[in-house]
Enzyme design. Structure first.
Site, PDB file in Angstrom:
ATOM      1  N   ASP A  76      57.094  98.869 -15.265  1.00 49.23           N
ATOM      2  CA  ASP A  76      58.250  99.765 -15.540  1.00 49.23           C
ATOM      3  C   ASP A  76      58.319  99.940 -17.148  1.00 49.23           C
ATOM      4  OD1 ASP A  76      59.171  99.677 -12.822  1.00 49.23           O
ATOM      5  OD2 ASP A  76      59.746  97.592 -13.070  1.00 49.23           O
ATOM      6  N   GLU A  77      57.439  99.972 -17.764  1.00 50.00           N
ATOM      7  CA  GLU A  77      57.355 100.368 -19.355  1.00 50.00           C
ATOM      8  C   GLU A  77      56.648 101.624 -19.647  1.00 50.00           C
ATOM      9  OE1 GLU A  77      56.210  97.139 -21.612  1.00 50.00           O
ATOM     10  OE2 GLU A  77      57.193  95.620 -20.312  1.00 50.00           O
TER      11      GLU A  77
END
Length: 282
Positions: free
Chosen positions: A226-227
């Protein structure tokens, strides 16, 4: 008959790049229809997107000429023909709001996609896929079968020639190897409560804390969970009167809209990677 193309490029910034690109296209029979550029002062990189028409050279001939032209500029570039919609594979689990939204937009002519397959670790949406005449692949995932399932997913993706993979609320963490193989062509969507409200039932956690903003983030998939580079984000305001169900519905609407915009921009070749960030020519 003119053929339409989109050229995207990035290179170290220097004087005369726009002039050089315009001159190259003119010399090769190109007529510029749309152009945008950006100079990043932090990285010293130049980015450009050009849509042009050309009937003098074929796609292959243009690519050969571009390779020679780009070399002195240390230019990374891609040339895309616009005649075909982008081949896409969608991964989904049990929440179908984003999938349903993408299918409807595509069917309505709002997204330039050719959705070749839907892959899911659950059976919930096989009838939805059938209603759009799209092949549905049910691949249950367990810790013991995760590697085999990912191998099969990649087989489907490559067999369909997918240029884009959309994780439309696919609730499985992809392996580092899978992320590497899909680099730059896989888009994920999730709520923007991270990292505050991790784990199950984030909207219950958010309601308990009395949040005032419901958000969503669409980003490219990387091994850093999620980055990945962010493509689009949005928020909706909430207040004390909103129930958990209200917040969940607001979140789903926001996720659907954010993902649709990210997919649209990617499929129109408007998103250029700039390290861990993106440049988006809207």
């Amino acid at each position: 008959m003119n053929h339409a193309y989109i050229l995207t490029l990035s290179c170290p910034d220097r004087r005369g790049i726009v002039h050089a690109v315009s001159g190259f296209l003119f010399d090769n029979g190109g007529n510029i229809e749309e152009a945008a550029q950006y100079n990043d002062p932090d990285t010293g990189l130049f980015f450009m997107r050009v849509r042009f028409a050309c009937d003098q050279l074929s796609h292959a001939e243009l690519q050969a000429q571009l390779a020679t032209f780009a070399a002195p500029f240390q230019m990374s570039w891609k040339l895309h023909a616009t005649t075909q919609p982008m081949r896409t594979v969608i991964l989904v689990s049990k929440e179908g709001h984003c999938l349903n939204d993408l299918l409807f937009r595509c069917k309505s002519g709002l997204l330039p996609l050719d959705i070749r397959a839907i892959v899911s670790n659950h059976r919930e949406f096989y009838q939805l896929a059938a209603s759009y005449n799209i092949p549905f692949h049910h691949l249950p995932v367990t810790p013991a079968t995760k590697a085999q399932v990912e191998a099969r997913q990649l087989e489907i993706i490559e067999a369909e020639g997918a240029e884009l993979v959309v994780l439309a609320r696919y609730m499985q963490i992809l392996s580092n190897d899978m992320c590497g193989k899909l680099a730059g062509r896989a888009i994920n969507i999730h709520h923007s409560f991270l990292p505050s409200f991790k784990g199950a039932k984030p909207y219950y956690q958010a309601h308990d804390r009395g949040v005032k903003l419901i958000g969503a983030t669409a980003h490219y998939v990387t091994a850093d969970l999620d980055e990945g580079p962010i493509i689009e984000q949005d928020v909706a305001r909430a207040d004390h009167s909103k129930t958990v169900e209200d917040l969940t519905a607001m979140g789903r609407d926001t996720e659907s809209q954010v993902l649709a915009r990210a997919v649209k921009w990617h499929s129109e070749h408007r998103v250029l990677l700039n390290g861990h960030k993106t440049v988006i020519f809207k």
